[in-house]
Design an enzyme around this catalytic site. Structure first.
Site, mmCIF file in Angstrom:
data_model
loop_
_atom_site.group_PDB
_atom_site.id
_atom_site.type_symbol
_atom_site.label_atom_id
_atom_site.label_comp_id
_atom_site.label_asym_id
_atom_site.label_seq_id
_atom_site.Cartn_x
_atom_site.Cartn_y
_atom_site.Cartn_z
ATOM 1 N N THR A 176 68.513 40.158 29.869
ATOM 2 C CA THR A 176 68.930 39.196 30.902
ATOM 3 C C THR A 176 67.804 38.234 31.275
ATOM 4 O O THR A 176 66.638 38.620 31.261
ATOM 5 C CB THR A 176 69.333 39.994 32.154
ATOM 6 O OG1 THR A 176 70.535 40.680 31.873
ATOM 7 C CG2 THR A 176 69.550 39.130 33.371
ATOM 8 N N ARG A 204 83.854 44.524 32.795
ATOM 9 C CA ARG A 204 82.797 45.019 33.705
ATOM 10 C C ARG A 204 81.969 43.839 34.233
ATOM 11 O O ARG A 204 81.596 42.941 33.493
ATOM 12 C CB ARG A 204 81.895 45.999 32.955
ATOM 13 C CG ARG A 204 80.684 46.532 33.754
ATOM 14 C CD ARG A 204 79.431 45.738 33.467
ATOM 15 N NE ARG A 204 78.229 46.354 34.038
ATOM 16 C CZ ARG A 204 77.029 45.787 34.047
ATOM 17 N NH1 ARG A 204 76.872 44.588 33.518
ATOM 18 N NH2 ARG A 204 75.998 46.382 34.572
ATOM 19 N N GLY A 206 78.448 42.885 36.290
ATOM 20 C CA GLY A 206 77.161 43.424 36.732
ATOM 21 C C GLY A 206 76.673 42.742 38.006
ATOM 22 O O GLY A 206 77.446 42.114 38.731
ATOM 23 N N ASP A 207 75.387 42.874 38.256
ATOM 24 C CA ASP A 207 74.790 42.321 39.479
ATOM 25 C C ASP A 207 74.542 40.816 39.389
ATOM 26 O O ASP A 207 74.527 40.114 40.409
ATOM 27 C CB ASP A 207 73.451 43.015 39.764
ATOM 28 C CG ASP A 207 72.458 42.845 38.611
ATOM 29 O OD1 ASP A 207 72.871 43.038 37.438
ATOM 30 O OD2 ASP A 207 71.292 42.515 38.857
ATOM 31 N N THR A 227 66.818 41.965 37.142
ATOM 32 C CA THR A 227 67.214 42.422 35.804
ATOM 33 C C THR A 227 67.084 43.938 35.709
ATOM 34 O O THR A 227 66.145 44.523 36.241
ATOM 35 C CB THR A 227 66.367 41.765 34.692
ATOM 36 O OG1 THR A 227 66.707 42.385 33.443
ATOM 37 C CG2 THR A 227 64.882 41.907 34.921
ATOM 38 N N GLY A 228 68.048 44.559 35.021
ATOM 39 C CA GLY A 228 68.042 46.016 34.886
ATOM 40 C C GLY A 228 69.472 46.512 34.995
ATOM 41 O O GLY A 228 70.414 45.729 34.875
ATOM 42 N N THR A 229 69.629 47.803 35.245
ATOM 43 C CA THR A 229 70.976 48.390 35.326
ATOM 44 C C THR A 229 71.714 47.810 36.528
ATOM 45 O O THR A 229 71.425 48.143 37.683
ATOM 46 C CB THR A 229 70.862 49.919 35.444
ATOM 47 O OG1 THR A 229 70.008 50.371 34.396
ATOM 48 C CG2 THR A 229 72.229 50.585 35.320
ATOM 49 N N GLY A 230 72.676 46.947 36.247
ATOM 50 C CA GLY A 230 73.322 46.155 37.289
ATOM 51 C C GLY A 230 73.917 46.975 38.416
ATOM 52 O O GLY A 230 73.845 46.584 39.591
HETATM 53 N N1 ASP Z 1 71.493 43.304 35.147
HETATM 54 C C1 ASP Z 1 72.256 43.067 33.957
HETATM 55 C C2 ASP Z 1 73.623 43.679 34.114
HETATM 56 O O1 ASP Z 1 73.713 44.802 34.562
HETATM 57 C C3 ASP Z 1 71.626 43.643 32.704
HETATM 58 C C4 ASP Z 1 70.158 43.323 32.473
HETATM 59 O O2 ASP Z 1 69.460 42.882 33.375
HETATM 60 O O3 ASP Z 1 69.681 43.506 31.338
HETATM 61 O O4 ASP Z 1 74.591 43.068 33.754
#
Ligand code: ASP
Length: 307
Positions: A176, A204, A206-207, A227-230
């Site tokens: 991301t 789905r 995300g954030d 960025t990361g697990t949304g």
């Molecule tokens: N935050 C993003 C999502 O969950 C993924 C990512 O940051 O790599 O969609």
């Protein structure tokens, strides 16, 4: 107070330090070029809002990052993209989610912000709106990259989802993207764009496109892109939480960001970039690494993956 400043990210995750030197250099060079571009826009007097959009467009057009051209595949083997933009001057914001044929989703998010009475448009409705506003369309196959497809096949077999920077995916394209900036006029803005997580359920969200979770900006405090697990960033209302720590607990940008990433965000989740109205930047993360860069009018210019 800095005249202008900028921070960028190209995703966070379990990026192993054993990444081959040549791959490392490819990413560092790409970050360096994009950061230089954003720095020069601000130096020449471009507004923060224009800068964050144009910088994210550069990321979206690169196959190296999980946004636009380099987007990951969902459970159906398709690319569904999310993006958001926010203007710190008056909290104007726009976002799109689950779009499949838009070359630069962040630019569509800006058009939603400026030309509709809504904030978040999804899928077919977002694409119909895009058509009415002359936005550039591509076939979904434009987003195909062999590396992303191979990552997806692997995860599909295991019936799991992942950030595209997990260590199993060593050497492959990374995550991301986002940009935050403060311009010469004292305004700040944030933009984020993503393909989401590999093998995510279709539909789905995300954030990234959720204002207050993955993206937020308010001149009174800060502009943030995550960025990361949304799901974790949504649960913690991450970007707004940084704003609230500054506004109500009176923490500095750095302390608010550190507190959030070390004490509130679940370990190994990801990171964020942030800028305040003085032009200070902060780029903390609690994953193994984060592709990032920051620069300002006082001569700061650096790109990094690890500490
Ligand atoms: N935050 C993003 C999502 O969950 C993924 C990512 O940051 O790599 O969609």
């Amino acid at each position: 107070m800095k005249k202008f400043s900028i921070a960028i990210h190209g995703g966070a995750g379990a990026i192993p330090k054993t990444v081959p030197e040549k791959d490392k250099l490819i990413y560092l060079n790409a970050l360096d070029g994009i950061l230089r571009y954003g720095h020069d826009l601000l130096a020449s007097g471009r507004a923060a809002l224009d800068t964050v959009e144009l910088v994210v467009n550069e990321f979206e057009n690169s196959p190296l990052f999980n946004a636009g051209k380099g987007a990951v595949f969902n459970s159906e083997g398709k690319n569904e993209l999310d993006a958001a933009v926010m203007d710190g001057r008056d909290r104007s914001c726009g976002a799109v989610t689950c779009v499949t044929r838009i070359k630069n989703p962040v630019s569509l998010a800006r058009i939603v912000m400026e030309n509709s009475s809504h904030i978040l448009l999804c899928g077919k409705g977002a694409e119909e709106f895009a058509k009415e506003h002359g936005i550039k369309f591509v076939r979904n196959s434009y987003f195909f990259t062999q590396k992303r497809y191979d990552q997806w096949l692997k995860l599909k077999e295991r019936n799991t989802t992942a950030l595209d920077h997990s260590s199993d995916l060593t050497g492959s394209a990374k995550g991301t993207v986002g940009c935050v900036a403060k311009d010469r006029f004292g305004n700040i803005a944030a933009a984020t764009s993503t393909g989401g997580m590999t093998n995510k359920n279709y539909g789905r969200i995300g954030d990234t496109p959720l204002i207050g979770a993955g993206t937020f900006a308010d001149n009174a405090t800060c502009a943030v892109s995550c960025t990361g697990t949304g799901e974790e960033f949504i649960r913690t209302v991450a970007a707004y939480e940084i704003h609230a720590l500054m506004k109500y607990a009176k923490l500095s940008l750095d302390r608010a960001c550190e507190k959030f990433v070390r004490e509130i965000l679940k370990p190994d989740t990801g990171g964020l970039i942030a800028v305040d109205s003085e032009g200070n930047t902060s780029c903390p993360y609690n994953s193994k690494g984060m592709y990032r860069g920051s620069a300002d009018s006082d001569g700061l210019f650096e790109v990094k993956i690890w500490e």
